[in-house]
Enzyme design. Structure first.
Site, short mmCIF file in Angstrom:
data_model
loop_
_atom_site.label_atom_id
_atom_site.label_comp_id
_atom_site.label_asym_id
_atom_site.label_seq_id
_atom_site.Cartn_x
_atom_site.Cartn_y
_atom_site.Cartn_z
CG HIS A 130 -1.94 -1.07 1.24
ND1 HIS A 130 -2.85 -1.27 0.21
CD2 HIS A 130 -2.20 -2.04 2.15
CE1 HIS A 130 -3.61 -2.32 0.50
NE2 HIS A 130 -3.24 -2.81 1.66
CG ASP A 166 -2.86 -8.44 0.95
OD1 ASP A 166 -2.06 -8.70 1.86
OD2 ASP A 166 -3.89 -7.75 1.12
CG HIS A 168 -6.55 -5.37 2.10
ND1 HIS A 168 -5.97 -6.23 3.00
CD2 HIS A 168 -7.72 -4.98 2.65
CE1 HIS A 168 -6.75 -6.35 4.07
NE2 HIS A 168 -7.83 -5.61 3.89
CG ASP A 247 -4.93 -9.98 3.75
OD1 ASP A 247 -4.74 -10.51 2.63
OD2 ASP A 247 -4.57 -8.82 4.01
ZN LIG Z 1 -4.06 -7.17 2.99
#
Ligand SMILES: [Zn+2]
Length: 311
Positions: A130, A166, A168, A247
């Protein structure tokens, strides 16, 4: 039973010292849980340990602005926490950990490019995907995998694929790598989760597949088989980097997917087969998210087992 190779395992005790508080999901115990699982499963016997070096300013500024690096260094507190965004906190121990995390990927790249190893796994934190060119985000400070990718490009690799599974969206990696024609980025990410962007492919070098909330591994398999593989076969990467977040597991409180351990096994096998076809087997896998400690440890160990060619 296929032959089991030795792979490089990179981590550092500094990665355990950066601590954003007992309530924060991105906790030191994550790296410890993965290491413990590798030990009790016997997989650690097949890994060669390397202490991650500190990434240098030059390595970091290959994908982050010098002003951002200076800002982080000036903001580091003598004690306590400094909030850099709503869930990313700078502590006195953050920057050494972040430099080790990025440095792990740099050393992994050197080990693979010098043909000492075919594969590497970086058990590191803080995570990186990120972190944008000049900003933190989602527990991330330096974009570890992007630092490694630019190091590999400087080392003469002509085409690199970055796979991000991931849960996200890796918006920092997308921002940094957008339009970089030597890199193809492929990701799955869950909709309606942080960072709440609808990713677009600004440079045409990105294949993003959004997954509906509550989806199981069937959606992952569809994404890989119908979107990733054709793009990867066409691109013919010479090296594969993985942003390995765990995740999307059904037990992870920060995700909204229903992946099972066997989904991570299947995905790893697909990526290993692809690397064997195009990259002389070369894979560098870098830990990103994964916040249910038991699920993280189990799935990360299965992923490493797959990288060893032993699933
Ligand atoms: Zn994540």
């Amino acid at each position: 039973m296929p032959a089991m190779n030795t792979i490089a395992y990179l981590t550092h005790p500094d990665c355990l010292v950066h601590d954003m508080g007992p309530q924060h999901p991105e906790q030191p115990e994550r790296v410890r849980a993965v290491a413990h699982q590798l030990l009790i499963t016997g997989l650690m016997d097949h890994l060669d340990y390397f202490a991650a070096p500190l990434a240098t300013d030059t390595q970091i500024t290959a994908c982050h602005s010098p002003e951002y690096l200076m800002f982080l260094q000036k903001s580091a507190p003598g004690q306590g926490l400094v909030a850099l965004d709503e869930d990313t906190f700078l502590t006195p121990h953050t920057l050494p950990a972040a430099r080790r995390a990025a440095g792990a990927v740099v050393l992994a790249t050197d080990l693979i490019l010098s043909n000492k190893y075919e594969r590497a796994f970086c058990n590191i934190r803080p995570p990186g995907h990120h972190a944008g060119r000049s900003r933190t985000g989602g527990f991330c400070f330096f974009n570890n995998v992007a630092v490694g990718i630019y190091h590999a490009l400087a080392g003469g690799v002509r085409r690199i694929a970055l796979v991000d599974f991931d849960v996200h969206h890796g918006n920092g990696s997308e921002e940094i790598l957008a339009g970089e024609s030597r890199v193809l980025m492929l990701s799955t990410y869950a909709r309606q989760l942080y960072p709440h962007t609808e990713p677009s492919p600004p440079g045409g070098n990105q294949v993003n597949v959004g997954l509906m909330p509550g989806a199981d591994g069937t959606a992952l398999r569809h994404a890989v088989e119908h979107h990733w593989l054709a793009a990867l076969e066409h691109f013919r990467p010479e090296m594969l980097f993985i942003s390995a977040g765990f995740d999307a597991h059904f037990q992870d409180a920060l995700g909204n997917q229903k992946w099972l351990p066997e989904d991570y096994i299947w995905l790893t096998q697909e990526l290993v087969a692809l690397a064997n076809r195009h990259c002389d087997g070369r894979i560098i896998s870098v830990l990103e998210g994964g916040y249910n400690l038991e699920a993280l440890a189990r799935c990360a160990a299965l992923h490493v087992q797959g990288l060893l060619g032993h699933l």
